[in-house]
Design a protein around this motif. Structure first.
Motif: not given
Length: 51
Positions: A1-10, A37-46
């Protein structure tokens, strides 16, 4: 999860309605989806079974 900061989605967004997330997950065949979240940081896993 930490690797997705500002990463490309979806990625799911914290403001995304549950039915929209569920439809997208079903369409893409995802069992879980990262939520940011709004800043592109991981919030959780759904997980799909929770939607």
């Amino acid at each position: 999860m930490n690797d997705i900061v500002h990463g490309r989605g979806p990625f799911a967004h914290v403001d995304m309605p549950a039915n929209t997330a569920q439809a997208a997950m079903r369409t893409c065949g995802l069992e879980a989806w990262a939520v940011v979240d709004d800043d592109g940081y991981s919030f959780g896993l759904l997980p799909r079974e929770r939607v």
